[in-house]
Scaffold this active site. Structure first.
Site, PDB file in Angstrom:
ATOM      1  N   GLU A   1       0.833  -1.207   0.000  1.00 47.76           N
ATOM      2  CA  GLU A   1       0.000   0.000   0.000  1.00 47.76           C
ATOM      3  C   GLU A   1       0.862   1.250   0.000  1.00 47.76           C
ATOM      4  O   GLU A   1       0.586   2.210  -0.721  1.00 47.76           O
ATOM      5  CB  GLU A   1      -0.951   0.017   1.208  1.00 47.76           C
ATOM      6  CG  GLU A   1      -2.080  -0.997   1.130  1.00 47.76           C
ATOM      7  CD  GLU A   1      -2.971  -0.790  -0.086  1.00 47.76           C
ATOM      8  OE1 GLU A   1      -3.023   0.325  -0.624  1.00 47.76           O
ATOM      9  OE2 GLU A   1      -3.604  -1.772  -0.523  1.00 47.76           O
TER      10      GLU A   1
ATOM     11  N   LEU B   1      11.226   5.150  -6.613  1.00 52.86           N
ATOM     12  CA  LEU B   1       9.798   5.159  -6.260  1.00 52.86           C
ATOM     13  C   LEU B   1       9.328   6.570  -5.924  1.00 52.86           C
ATOM     14  O   LEU B   1       8.133   6.829  -5.860  1.00 52.86           O
ATOM     15  CB  LEU B   1       9.528   4.258  -5.051  1.00 52.86           C
ATOM     16  CG  LEU B   1       9.289   2.780  -5.328  1.00 52.86           C
ATOM     17  CD1 LEU B   1       9.113   2.018  -4.023  1.00 52.86           C
ATOM     18  CD2 LEU B   1       8.059   2.579  -6.204  1.00 52.86           C
TER      19      LEU B   1
ATOM     20  N   TYR C   1       8.976  10.302  -3.725  1.00 54.32           N
ATOM     21  CA  TYR C   1       8.313  10.640  -2.459  1.00 54.32           C
ATOM     22  C   TYR C   1       9.064  10.022  -1.278  1.00 54.32           C
ATOM     23  O   TYR C   1       8.572   9.144  -0.582  1.00 54.32           O
ATOM     24  CB  TYR C   1       6.855  10.177  -2.472  1.00 54.32           C
ATOM     25  CG  TYR C   1       6.093  10.778  -3.618  1.00 54.32           C
ATOM     26  CD1 TYR C   1       5.487  12.014  -3.491  1.00 54.32           C
ATOM     27  CD2 TYR C   1       6.013  10.130  -4.834  1.00 54.32           C
ATOM     28  CE1 TYR C   1       4.816  12.588  -4.546  1.00 54.32           C
ATOM     29  CE2 TYR C   1       5.346  10.698  -5.911  1.00 54.32           C
ATOM     30  CZ  TYR C   1       4.746  11.920  -5.752  1.00 54.32           C
ATOM     31  OH  TYR C   1       4.084  12.477  -6.798  1.00 54.32           O
TER      32      TYR C   1
ATOM     33  N   TYR D   1      -6.727   6.029   4.324  1.00 54.69           N
ATOM     34  CA  TYR D   1      -6.909   4.987   3.313  1.00 54.69           C
ATOM     35  C   TYR D   1      -6.092   3.736   3.661  1.00 54.69           C
ATOM     36  O   TYR D   1      -6.608   2.617   3.686  1.00 54.69           O
ATOM     37  CB  TYR D   1      -6.511   5.503   1.913  1.00 54.69           C
ATOM     38  CG  TYR D   1      -6.307   4.368   0.956  1.00 54.69           C
ATOM     39  CD1 TYR D   1      -7.405   3.682   0.441  1.00 54.69           C
ATOM     40  CD2 TYR D   1      -5.031   3.918   0.631  1.00 54.69           C
ATOM     41  CE1 TYR D   1      -7.238   2.591  -0.387  1.00 54.69           C
ATOM     42  CE2 TYR D   1      -4.847   2.822  -0.199  1.00 54.69           C
ATOM     43  CZ  TYR D   1      -5.954   2.169  -0.713  1.00 54.69           C
ATOM     44  OH  TYR D   1      -5.782   1.075  -1.518  1.00 54.69           O
TER      45      TYR D   1
ATOM     46  N   ASP E   1      -9.764   5.291  -1.779  1.00 55.81           N
ATOM     47  CA  ASP E   1      -8.754   6.125  -2.424  1.00 55.81           C
ATOM     48  C   ASP E   1      -9.356   6.739  -3.689  1.00 55.81           C
ATOM     49  O   ASP E   1     -10.583   6.675  -3.907  1.00 55.81           O
ATOM     50  CB  ASP E   1      -7.499   5.292  -2.752  1.00 55.81           C
ATOM     51  CG  ASP E   1      -7.770   4.254  -3.812  1.00 55.81           C
ATOM     52  OD1 ASP E   1      -8.944   4.064  -4.193  1.00 55.81           O
ATOM     53  OD2 ASP E   1      -6.806   3.625  -4.284  1.00 55.81           O
TER      54      ASP E   1
ATOM     55  N   GLU F   1     -10.443  -5.084  -1.662  1.00 57.12           N
ATOM     56  CA  GLU F   1      -9.645  -5.479  -2.830  1.00 57.12           C
ATOM     57  C   GLU F   1     -10.501  -5.526  -4.102  1.00 57.12           C
ATOM     58  O   GLU F   1     -10.025  -5.205  -5.193  1.00 57.12           O
ATOM     59  CB  GLU F   1      -8.983  -6.838  -2.574  1.00 57.12           C
ATOM     60  CG  GLU F   1      -7.888  -6.728  -1.523  1.00 57.12           C
ATOM     61  CD  GLU F   1      -7.095  -8.002  -1.312  1.00 57.12           C
ATOM     62  OE1 GLU F   1      -5.968  -7.907  -0.827  1.00 57.12           O
ATOM     63  OE2 GLU F   1      -7.607  -9.100  -1.622  1.00 57.12           O
TER      64      GLU F   1
ATOM     65  N   CYS G   1     -13.530   0.041 -14.218  1.00 61.51           N
ATOM     66  CA  CYS G   1     -14.012   1.429 -14.166  1.00 61.51           C
ATOM     67  C   CYS G   1     -12.801   2.362 -14.161  1.00 61.51           C
ATOM     68  O   CYS G   1     -12.559   3.102 -13.216  1.00 61.51           O
ATOM     69  CB  CYS G   1     -14.875   1.628 -12.921  1.00 61.51           C
ATOM     70  SG  CYS G   1     -15.851   3.134 -13.006  1.00 61.51           S
TER      71      CYS G   1
ATOM     72  N   CYS H   1     -18.081  -0.446 -19.239  1.00 60.28           N
ATOM     73  CA  CYS H   1     -19.374  -0.736 -18.614  1.00 60.28           C
ATOM     74  C   CYS H   1     -19.964  -2.064 -19.097  1.00 60.28           C
ATOM     75  O   CYS H   1     -20.751  -2.687 -18.380  1.00 60.28           O
ATOM     76  CB  CYS H   1     -20.346   0.408 -18.884  1.00 60.28           C
ATOM     77  SG  CYS H   1     -19.711   2.009 -18.350  1.00 60.28           S
TER      78      CYS H   1
ATOM     79  N   CYS I   1     -25.545   1.526 -11.781  1.00 56.41           N
ATOM     80  CA  CYS I   1     -24.759   2.711 -12.098  1.00 56.41           C
ATOM     81  C   CYS I   1     -25.579   3.814 -12.789  1.00 56.41           C
ATOM     82  O   CYS I   1     -26.031   3.656 -13.929  1.00 56.41           O
ATOM     83  CB  CYS I   1     -23.581   2.309 -12.971  1.00 56.41           C
ATOM     84  SG  CYS I   1     -22.446   3.662 -13.248  1.00 56.41           S
TER      85      CYS I   1
HETATM   86 FE1  SF4 Z   1     -17.893   2.324 -13.915  1.00 52.82          FE
HETATM   87 FE2  SF4 Z   1     -20.532   2.468 -13.835  1.00 52.82          FE
HETATM   88 FE3  SF4 Z   1     -19.355   1.774 -16.078  1.00 52.82          FE
HETATM   89 FE4  SF4 Z   1     -19.294   0.114 -13.992  1.00 52.82          FE
HETATM   90  S1  SF4 Z   1     -21.072   0.748 -15.172  1.00 52.82           S
HETATM   91  S2  SF4 Z   1     -17.569   0.633 -15.339  1.00 52.82           S
HETATM   92  S3  SF4 Z   1     -19.199   1.544 -12.292  1.00 52.82           S
HETATM   93  S4  SF4 Z   1     -19.166   3.725 -15.047  1.00 52.82           S
END
Ligand code: SF4
Length: 343
Positions: A44, A87, A89, A125, A143, A185, A195, A202, A211
């Site tokens: 992380e 890396l 930072y 986070y 995040d 995860e 996404c 989608c 969505c």
């Molecule tokens: Fe992202 Fe919504 Fe498309 Fe799924 S349906 S990939 S949550 S925009």
């Protein structure tokens, strides 16, 4: 059946997808029933500002060299800083060591997000991610990726700072009691592989029925953030002094930018027009070019100067390293060094 905006059943659908499509990543190696908090934490911290392909070799090197938090706690500062080089930072690397030493001293990891957050370098986070993934605590890990996914699911159009607060509360409410780590995860994987920032896929999304942004038809317009302020530009110079096949390096002060790292001597880095750089000592300095580097709060334009010396200057701080043994420089100095010594 569209379930737009009502996310209550979303965790179950997301987890069913995760069970089939979750990514196989080196830090997800199970330790018995649980993930190893050391590996979760290390991954992380390393991946906060970089991509998985770039960060993974560092993770593998660190865990091979320092397989436990106790081993890392006992490492020499310079060794860890050198292994971290590239890396970026570097304050994170210093906090990494501080945190490892605190854990080694107390003998175990705290298990709740509230306790984890008190450790050096662990923000909300990372605390949520470790608590959920390594200790199965009902914590959320939100995040930028998760922000993006939920901004789309809920088609958030209001003030982004306010919307984010709402969104975080929403994610926390959704964390399933029995699988908080898998949920964290799964959200990470959804944000990274489906996404994505510019091309949400989608068609294969396991939560598309929920969505609102997809229903509207333009999901990539979310999240709607205020425009970014342009970063200031700082200018300065780096000096590559070469004597008999060796180059002068200096250890930077512990506090401040790139603190504790070995680097080239530099002038101050200041905003404004370019001015003649003040070298660390008199020599026949010749300009070899410019390198650019992006830091969090500013962009740097660094003029690279080189001098080939007949003798080493007296009373100059630093140490001399054979040109072919220079390694572990922060990226900005590695770029300047390469520019001055290639060809
Ligand atoms: Fe992202 Fe919504 Fe498309 Fe799924 S349906 S990939 S949550 S925009």
């Amino acid at each position: 059946m569209p379930k737009h905006g009502d996310l209550n059943a979303l965790p179950a659908d997301l987890l069913a997808w995760f069970d089939r499509h979750g990514r196989d990543l080196p830090w997800r190696t199970a330790l018995g029933e649980r993930r190893d908090p050391y590996r979760v934490w290390l991954a992380e911290i390393m991946l906060q500002q970089t991509t998985i392909p770039h960060g993974t070799p560092y993770f593998l090197t660190f865990t091979q060299r320092w397989p436990t938090v106790e081993a890392l706690a006992a490492a020499k500062d310079e060794d860890v800083m050198t292994a971290w080089a590239g890396l970026g930072y570097y304050a994170r690397a210093r906090n990494l060591l501080k945190c490892a030493r605190e854990i080694a001293a107390r003998g175990s990891w705290p298990e709740t997000a509230a306790e984890l957050k008190k450790l050096p370098g662990i923000g909300p986070y990372t605390a949520g991610a470790i608590a959920a993934i390594a200790f199965n605590q009902p914590a959320a890990a939100v995040d930028g990726n998760v922000d993006r996914v939920f901004a789309r699911l809920l088609a958030l159009k209001g003030d982004w700072a306010e919307e984010k607060k709402r969104l975080h509360a929403q994610v926390e409410r959704l964390v399933p009691e029995d699988r908080p780590g898998d949920f964290a995860e799964a959200l990470m994987d959804l944000g990274a592989t489906v996404c994505t920032p510019t091309r949400p896929n989608c068609l294969i999304c396991p939560v598309s029925a929920y969505c609102l942004a997809k229903a509207e038809g333009e999901p990539e317009r979310y999240p709607i953030k205020p425009p970014k302020k342009a970063k200031p530009i700082r200018r300065g110079a780096a000096f590559v002094a070469v004597h008999k096949g060796e180059v002068l390096l200096q250890r930077r002060p512990d506090k401040g930018l790139l603190g504790g790292m070995a680097g080239l001597p530099t002038s101050d880095w200041v905003e404004g027009e370019r001015s003649d750089p003040a070298p660390p000592f008199k020599a026949a300095w010749g300009e070899v070019g410019e390198v650019r580097h992006v830091f969090t709060h500013f962009d740097l334009r660094l003029t690279v100067m080189r001098a080939d010396l007949a003798r080493r200057p007296a009373k100059v701080e630093g140490f001399w390293v054979p040109l072919d043994e220079v390694e572990g420089l922060p990226s900005v100095f590695a770029k300047a060094f390469r520019l001055a010594t290639s060809g």
